[in-house]
Design a protein around this motif. Sequence first.
Motif, PDB file in Angstrom:
ATOM      1  N   GLY A  32      -3.542 -45.023 -24.944  1.00  0.00           N
ATOM      2  CA  GLY A  32      -2.805 -44.246 -23.922  1.00  0.00           C
ATOM      3  C   GLY A  32      -1.387 -44.774 -23.968  1.00  0.00           C
ATOM      4  N   THR A  33      -0.433 -44.304 -22.962  1.00  0.00           N
ATOM      5  CA  THR A  33       0.946 -44.331 -22.944  1.00  0.00           C
ATOM      6  C   THR A  33       1.397 -45.625 -22.023  1.00  0.00           C
ATOM      7  OG1 THR A  33       0.910 -42.666 -21.345  1.00  0.00           O
ATOM      8  CG2 THR A  33       1.136 -42.124 -23.432  1.00  0.00           C
ATOM      9  N   ALA A  34       0.304 -46.292 -21.296  1.00  0.00           N
ATOM     10  CA  ALA A  34       0.551 -47.098 -20.373  1.00  0.00           C
ATOM     11  C   ALA A  34      -0.012 -48.729 -20.857  1.00  0.00           C
ATOM     12  CB  ALA A  34       0.385 -46.881 -18.988  1.00  0.00           C
ATOM     13  N   SER A  35       0.414 -49.655 -20.449  1.00  0.00           N
ATOM     14  CA  SER A  35      -0.193 -51.033 -20.744  1.00  0.00           C
ATOM     15  C   SER A  35      -1.555 -51.109 -19.940  1.00  0.00           C
ATOM     16  CB  SER A  35       0.672 -52.157 -20.507  1.00  0.00           C
ATOM     17  OG  SER A  35      -0.099 -53.494 -20.765  1.00  0.00           O
ATOM     18  N   VAL A  36      -2.441 -51.557 -20.525  1.00  0.00           N
ATOM     19  CA  VAL A  36      -3.782 -51.605 -19.766  1.00  0.00           C
ATOM     20  C   VAL A  36      -4.386 -53.271 -19.572  1.00  0.00           C
ATOM     21  CG1 VAL A  36      -6.203 -51.193 -20.032  1.00  0.00           C
ATOM     22  CG2 VAL A  36      -4.765 -49.482 -20.898  1.00  0.00           C
ATOM     23  N   PRO A  37      -4.187 -53.689 -18.231  1.00  0.00           N
ATOM     24  CA  PRO A  37      -4.875 -55.022 -18.177  1.00  0.00           C
ATOM     25  C   PRO A  37      -6.315 -55.211 -18.549  1.00  0.00           C
ATOM     26  CG  PRO A  37      -4.019 -53.948 -16.092  1.00  0.00           C
ATOM     27  CD  PRO A  37      -3.987 -53.112 -17.053  1.00  0.00           C
ATOM     28  N   LEU A  38      -6.701 -55.944 -19.479  1.00  0.00           N
ATOM     29  CA  LEU A  38      -7.909 -55.929 -20.027  1.00  0.00           C
ATOM     30  C   LEU A  38      -9.037 -56.518 -18.856  1.00  0.00           C
ATOM     31  CD1 LEU A  38      -7.541 -57.584 -23.577  1.00  0.00           C
ATOM     32  CD2 LEU A  38      -8.272 -55.333 -23.026  1.00  0.00           C
ATOM     33  N   SER A  39      -8.332 -57.324 -17.909  1.00  0.00           N
ATOM     34  CA  SER A  39      -9.546 -57.586 -16.653  1.00  0.00           C
ATOM     35  C   SER A  39     -10.131 -56.179 -16.114  1.00  0.00           C
ATOM     36  CB  SER A  39      -8.773 -58.478 -15.958  1.00  0.00           C
ATOM     37  OG  SER A  39      -7.831 -57.872 -15.191  1.00  0.00           O
ATOM     38  N   GLN A  40      -9.548 -55.165 -16.233  1.00  0.00           N
ATOM     39  CA  GLN A  40      -9.736 -53.787 -15.820  1.00  0.00           C
ATOM     40  C   GLN A  40     -10.865 -53.176 -16.508  1.00  0.00           C
ATOM     41  OE1 GLN A  40      -7.003 -51.448 -14.289  1.00  0.00           O
ATOM     42  NE2 GLN A  40      -6.106 -53.194 -12.955  1.00  0.00           N
ATOM     43  N   VAL A  41     -11.167 -53.626 -18.004  1.00  0.00           N
ATOM     44  CA  VAL A  41     -11.759 -52.886 -18.926  1.00  0.00           C
ATOM     45  C   VAL A  41     -13.388 -53.383 -19.035  1.00  0.00           C
ATOM     46  CG1 VAL A  41     -11.787 -52.211 -21.384  1.00  0.00           C
ATOM     47  CG2 VAL A  41      -9.743 -52.319 -20.369  1.00  0.00           C
ATOM     48  N   LYS A  42     -14.267 -52.513 -19.021  1.00  0.00           N
ATOM     49  CA  LYS A  42     -15.533 -52.899 -19.262  1.00  0.00           C
ATOM     50  C   LYS A  42     -16.195 -51.876 -20.552  1.00  0.00           C
ATOM     51  CE  LYS A  42     -16.171 -55.429 -15.603  1.00  0.00           C
ATOM     52  NZ  LYS A  42     -16.285 -56.765 -15.846  1.00  0.00           N
ATOM     53  N   VAL A  43     -17.025 -52.475 -21.466  1.00  0.00           N
ATOM     54  CA  VAL A  43     -17.447 -52.010 -22.448  1.00  0.00           C
ATOM     55  C   VAL A  43     -19.049 -51.909 -22.456  1.00  0.00           C
ATOM     56  CG1 VAL A  43     -17.490 -51.832 -25.046  1.00  0.00           C
ATOM     57  CG2 VAL A  43     -15.589 -52.574 -23.871  1.00  0.00           C
ATOM     58  N   ARG A  44     -19.694 -50.972 -22.978  1.00  0.00           N
ATOM     59  CA  ARG A  44     -21.231 -50.763 -22.814  1.00  0.00           C
ATOM     60  C   ARG A  44     -21.874 -50.406 -24.221  1.00  0.00           C
ATOM     61  NH1 ARG A  44     -22.948 -48.863 -16.628  1.00  0.00           N
ATOM     62  NH2 ARG A  44     -22.150 -50.608 -15.598  1.00  0.00           N
ATOM     63  N   TYR A  45     -22.868 -51.404 -24.526  1.00  0.00           N
ATOM     64  CA  TYR A  45     -23.573 -51.159 -25.720  1.00  0.00           C
ATOM     65  C   TYR A  45     -25.018 -50.895 -25.226  1.00  0.00           C
ATOM     66  CZ  TYR A  45     -25.797 -52.099 -30.395  1.00  0.00           C
ATOM     67  OH  TYR A  45     -26.351 -51.894 -31.383  1.00  0.00           O
ATOM     68  N   TYR A  46     -25.353 -49.791 -25.603  1.00  0.00           N
ATOM     69  CA  TYR A  46     -26.834 -49.441 -24.995  1.00  0.00           C
ATOM     70  C   TYR A  46     -27.936 -49.725 -26.044  1.00  0.00           C
ATOM     71  CZ  TYR A  46     -23.940 -46.701 -21.855  1.00  0.00           C
ATOM     72  OH  TYR A  46     -22.980 -46.563 -20.770  1.00  0.00           O
ATOM     73  N   PHE A  47     -29.357 -49.994 -25.472  1.00  0.00           N
ATOM     74  CA  PHE A  47     -30.278 -50.568 -26.321  1.00  0.00           C
ATOM     75  C   PHE A  47     -31.568 -50.265 -25.652  1.00  0.00           C
ATOM     76  CE2 PHE A  47     -29.201 -54.380 -24.264  1.00  0.00           C
ATOM     77  CZ  PHE A  47     -30.251 -55.106 -24.181  1.00  0.00           C
ATOM     78  N   LYS A  48     -32.540 -50.117 -26.561  1.00  0.00           N
ATOM     79  CA  LYS A  48     -34.028 -50.027 -25.843  1.00  0.00           C
ATOM     80  C   LYS A  48     -34.617 -51.614 -26.148  1.00  0.00           C
ATOM     81  CE  LYS A  48     -37.611 -47.707 -24.696  1.00  0.00           C
ATOM     82  NZ  LYS A  48     -37.765 -46.932 -23.420  1.00  0.00           N
ATOM     83  N   ALA A  49     -34.839 -51.902 -24.891  1.00  0.00           N
ATOM     84  CA  ALA A  49     -35.521 -53.406 -24.675  1.00  0.00           C
ATOM     85  C   ALA A  49     -37.032 -53.348 -24.973  1.00  0.00           C
ATOM     86  CB  ALA A  49     -35.230 -53.975 -23.022  1.00  0.00           C
TER      87      ALA A  49
END
Length: 475
Positions: free
Chosen positions: A62-79
């Motif tokens: 993007g064009t603005a700085s992003v605080p990483l504390s606001q970022v969530k990443v999801r990896y999906y799997f079959k349990a």
Amino acid sequence: MSDPSRNRKLRIRAALAVTAVTGLGATALPAAAAGEAVTVQYRQSATGSDQVEPWLKVVNTGTASVPLSQVKVRYYFKADAGASYTYACSWAVKGCANLTGTFGTLANPTATADRYLEVGFTAGAGSLAPGADTGDMQLRFHRSDWQPLNQNDDYSFGPAQTSYASWSKVTASVAGVPVWGTAPAGAEPTPTPTDPTTPPTTPPPTGAALFDDFDYTGHTDPAVGAHGWSVRSNAGGPGVPGATWAPENVTFAKEGTNSIMNLRSSTAGTGESTRHTEILTRATKFRNGTYAARVRFSDAPLSGPDGDRVVQTFFTINDLKAPMADDYAEYDFEYLPNGGWGEPANILYTTSWETYRPDPWEAVNQHSESRTSYAGWHDLVVTIDDTAIVYYVDGREFGRHDARYLPERPMSINFNQWLIDLAGQPSATPRSYDQKVDYVLHVKDQVLTPAQVAAKVSAYRSAGTAFEDTVPATS
């Protein structure tokens, strides 16, 4: 609680995190600011059956700085059926201590996804400038029992992805707003915590229950004992040797329309000046079912120097009849605002106990953890049935523990606050810490969702019921 040192023995690291929710209800997440956008790059590091190794990078496109504390990443799997999982960080440019991981369950599973690993960041990870990335995040997870697993049916797994590239099967959000990737079809994440003022469409079940709104005048109020509570005054552990368990430091007051219980623990740097607090049910009659409380954790003292190794808790427990007795049981929420037990900073544990031996020390337990601040109000729920123990914080699954840790005997319900030792802050200046409790609920032999817990509490309050105990003496 048993000897606190046990909580640092035989722990399998499983750094878990949930989105913090403050206040007595859920706090809405802000919309992502204009110009905030990220992509996720992925490569796999292992295709075998031992453990999953998703290596990730988050890139600010993007064009603005992003605080990483606001970022969530999801990896999906079959349990695998009935399996629980353990997360670990092998190495990260941002530092593994600044990464968190939690496992969630999809409300609408597909053939390739019914669970996800959500990776987040603490404030210590800083921000990403436009065009910058996090660098390597070398992550892994495995079955908690280390049984073989199959990655080939996992939605986010890319067996041919041996070098970093943008990967749309891993999703990302900024401040709760989705900004990257495609989630499994029809598989939206489990809803965020339900506002307790808005009952869910599925009514909570009825049945034997304990509910207490903690509407008392003080620790000497005759109703406290009449309702089955004991405010501790006897000496002994856990915590600082020579400390006093001070019943007068368990107080009750109104905050808005709610009655609140407050546990205040204090010290001036010596065992003799240290005051711990605990309240517990006299009856050990609680076993399977749902346990819930709304608890306010504190990171800082009311005054004086910070740094004491405080433990703030909500737990169930029975007595250890003999070392390594197999009918012992304990299920803990333990928040350490200033670390302790070898941890340098704030951490939340949930721990399920099979048994232990105090001397020489040996323990059998399973735990989940999250290294981030939990200052503020939180909805804590643990459910126990014949298959698993599941912990929730603010409506999201925090940890799922195996059937081997299920209770064989009934337990009491407890809250306490105490200091592990005096090494965290050697000052002789007086200081005190508060832990507040809004309510406690147990529903016998029924597994409630966090939304059903909120609805049941709301129903009690709407009916003007401050206390109910219909749980039979033998559970």
